[in-house]
Design an enzyme around this catalytic site. Structure first.
Site, PDB file in Angstrom:
ATOM      1  CE1 TYR A 135      -3.084  -2.734   0.568  1.00 28.89           C
ATOM      2  CE2 TYR A 135      -4.434  -1.298   1.612  1.00 28.89           C
ATOM      3  CZ  TYR A 135      -4.372  -2.655   1.228  1.00 28.89           C
ATOM      4  OH  TYR A 135      -5.438  -3.300   1.103  1.00 28.89           O
ATOM      5  CE  LYS A 185       3.886 -17.726  -3.141  1.00 25.84           C
ATOM      6  NZ  LYS A 185       3.493 -18.966  -2.726  1.00 25.84           N
ATOM      7  CG  ASP A 218       0.894 -20.219  -0.939  1.00 29.42           C
ATOM      8  OD1 ASP A 218       1.558 -20.162   0.291  1.00 29.42           O
ATOM      9  OD2 ASP A 218       1.208 -20.870  -2.013  1.00 29.42           O
ATOM     10  CG  ASP A 242      -7.156  -6.105   2.591  1.00 31.44           C
ATOM     11  OD1 ASP A 242      -7.986  -5.776   3.477  1.00 31.44           O
ATOM     12  OD2 ASP A 242      -7.243  -6.115   1.359  1.00 31.44           O
ATOM     13  CG  ASP A 246     -12.296  -9.255   3.905  1.00 31.06           C
ATOM     14  OD1 ASP A 246     -11.943  -8.273   4.632  1.00 31.06           O
ATOM     15  OD2 ASP A 246     -13.202  -9.263   2.832  1.00 31.06           O
TER      16      ASP A 246
HETATM   17  C1  IPM Z   1      -9.830  -2.759   5.087  1.00 32.77           C
HETATM   18  C2  IPM Z   1     -10.168  -2.575   3.899  1.00 32.77           C
HETATM   19  C3  IPM Z   1      -9.480  -1.362   3.303  1.00 32.77           C
HETATM   20  C4  IPM Z   1      -7.944  -1.840   3.084  1.00 32.77           C
HETATM   21  C5  IPM Z   1      -9.772  -0.612   1.927  1.00 32.77           C
HETATM   22  C6  IPM Z   1     -11.215  -0.238   2.195  1.00 32.77           C
HETATM   23  C7  IPM Z   1      -8.880   0.338   1.159  1.00 32.77           C
HETATM   24  O1  IPM Z   1     -10.378  -3.379   2.854  1.00 32.77           O
HETATM   25  O2  IPM Z   1      -9.483  -1.933   6.079  1.00 32.77           O
HETATM   26  O3  IPM Z   1      -9.417  -4.076   5.452  1.00 32.77           O
HETATM   27  O4  IPM Z   1      -7.734  -2.319   2.160  1.00 32.77           O
HETATM   28  O5  IPM Z   1      -7.271  -1.787   4.079  1.00 32.77           O
HETATM   29 MN    MN Z   2      -9.958  -5.360   3.810  1.00 30.64          MN
END
Ligand code: IPM
Ligand code: MN
Length: 348
Positions: A135, A185, A218, A242, A246
């Site tokens: 990022y 990785k 992975d 990130d 999720d």
């Molecule tokens: C998170 C979100 C953000 C990120 C996005 C919305 C830019 O997905 O906080 O996990 O990638 O950090």
């Molecule tokens: Mn995210």
């Protein structure tokens, strides 16, 4: 009485619904534990962008600097503002400007929540690097729209950045079950990720009480599904963290449960607390968003502000509610019903 000054940025969509809900719970906690929350709400969002041409005013960062913490709902309304504009105009600059380099995301099953896996229990703390890596924002495009178009986006890993996030992870592991898994990785990315692995080994020498594993991203994705109970603290780069969080949200029952703290550990700047989920335009304003992720993030905020007892009580109240089946599956209860149940548990 201690007064904590909070900047509220509800943002877009269900961000507004869940910050509202969470604030009623946090205010109850303040009444019970004897602290005050002084709030100022900033309307910075995609709607704000449509009116002003920017996601926040030019002095937005300076304005936020004066607060003890920032509580953010969600950012994004892709129908009107591209995500690449809205996120780079608000959420990502705040993380970078305040050097909120440690993004802390807990993943565990709350009482009563089943989740999609057979695993009976797991308790993972993901520590995501939050200011550099993939990022970094370094890159560019040339020859746009032509056949020879080129897009470059460079990951940046600095010794300062990698050392401090790993150190933060080691400290967290030391305070928990003393196991750290560093996720890279380095079999494919031979500069940045090999460097990260080396720094992990260097630092590990200073934490002989913490056992360390190295895993590729992975393999970690599979592990989080097959054997999440074996994991304690995970440390990962910005993008890897990130993605894994999720996945972490999914195994804990969904994004409605995933909390997140963007911490600026030296405390020179405010830290920011936000649920992992996005703005969910399809359910915005309908009183059906799950506020638990935001309330849990609010508990992380109280903890950071030195209100550890209140933070623990809020988390316990969330679990009292979920143990009774409140909010454990989408569609079961409204935002208000979940919030009311948690408040009642907190006040009982
Ligand atoms: C998170 C979100 C953000 C990120 C996005 C919305 C830019 O997905 O906080 O996990 O990638 O950090
Ligand atoms: Mn995210």
């Amino acid at each position: 009485m201690t007064l904590h000054k909070l900047a509220l940025i509800p943002g877009d969509g269900i961000g507004v619904d869940v910050i509202d809900a969470a604030m009623t719970v946090l205010r109850s906690a303040g009444e019970r534990f004897g602290f005050g929350l002084e709030t100022e709400t900033f309307p910075w969002s995609c709607a704000y962008y449509l009116e002003h041409g920017t996601m926040m005013p030019a002095d937005g960062i300076d304005t936020l600097r004066g607060f003890d913490a920032i509580f953010l709902g969600a950012v994004g309304w892709p129908e009107t503002v591209p995500d690449s504009v809205s996120l780079h105009g608000l959420l990502l600059p705040i993380r970078k400007a305040f050097d909120q380099y440690a993004n802390i995301r807990p993943h565990r099953l709350l009482s009563g929540v089943e989740g999609p896996l057979k695993a009976e229990g797991f308790d993972i703390l993901c520590i995501r690097e939050n200011t550099e890596g993939e990022y970094s924002g370094a890159g560019g495009r040339v020859h746009q729209g032509k056949g020879n178009e080129v897009a470059v986006e460079t990951s940046v890993f600095t010794r300062l950045g990698v050392e401090r996030i790993l150190r933060f992870g080691f400290e967290q592991a030391r305070a928990r079950r003393k196991h750290l898994t560093s996720v890279t990785k380095s079999n494919a990315q031979k500069y940045s990720m090999v460097f990260w692995d080396e720094v992990t080994r260097e630092l590990a020498a200073g934490y002989p009480d913490v056992t360390v594993s190295h895993m590729h991203i992975d393999a970690m994705a599979a592990k989080m599904v097959m054997a999440p109970q074996d994991l304690d603290v995970i440390v990962a780069s910005n993008l890897f963290g990130d993605i894994l969080t999720d996945l972490g949200a999914a195994i804990q029952g969904g994004l409605g449960f995933a909390a997140s703290a963007n911490i600026s550990p030296d405390r020179a700047n405010p830290s920011m607390f936000e649920p992992v989920h996005g703005s969910a335009p399809d359910i915005a304003g309908r009183n059906i968003a799950n506020p638990i992720a935001a309330i849990w993030s609010g508990a992380q905020m109280l903890d950071h502000l030195g209100e550890g007892e209140a933070a623990a009580a809020v988390l316990a109240a969330i679990e009292t509610a979920t143990a009774q089946g409140i909010g454990i599956r989408p569609g079961l209860h409204s935002t208000d019903e979940i919030t009311t149940a948690i408040r009642a548990a907190l006040e009982a």
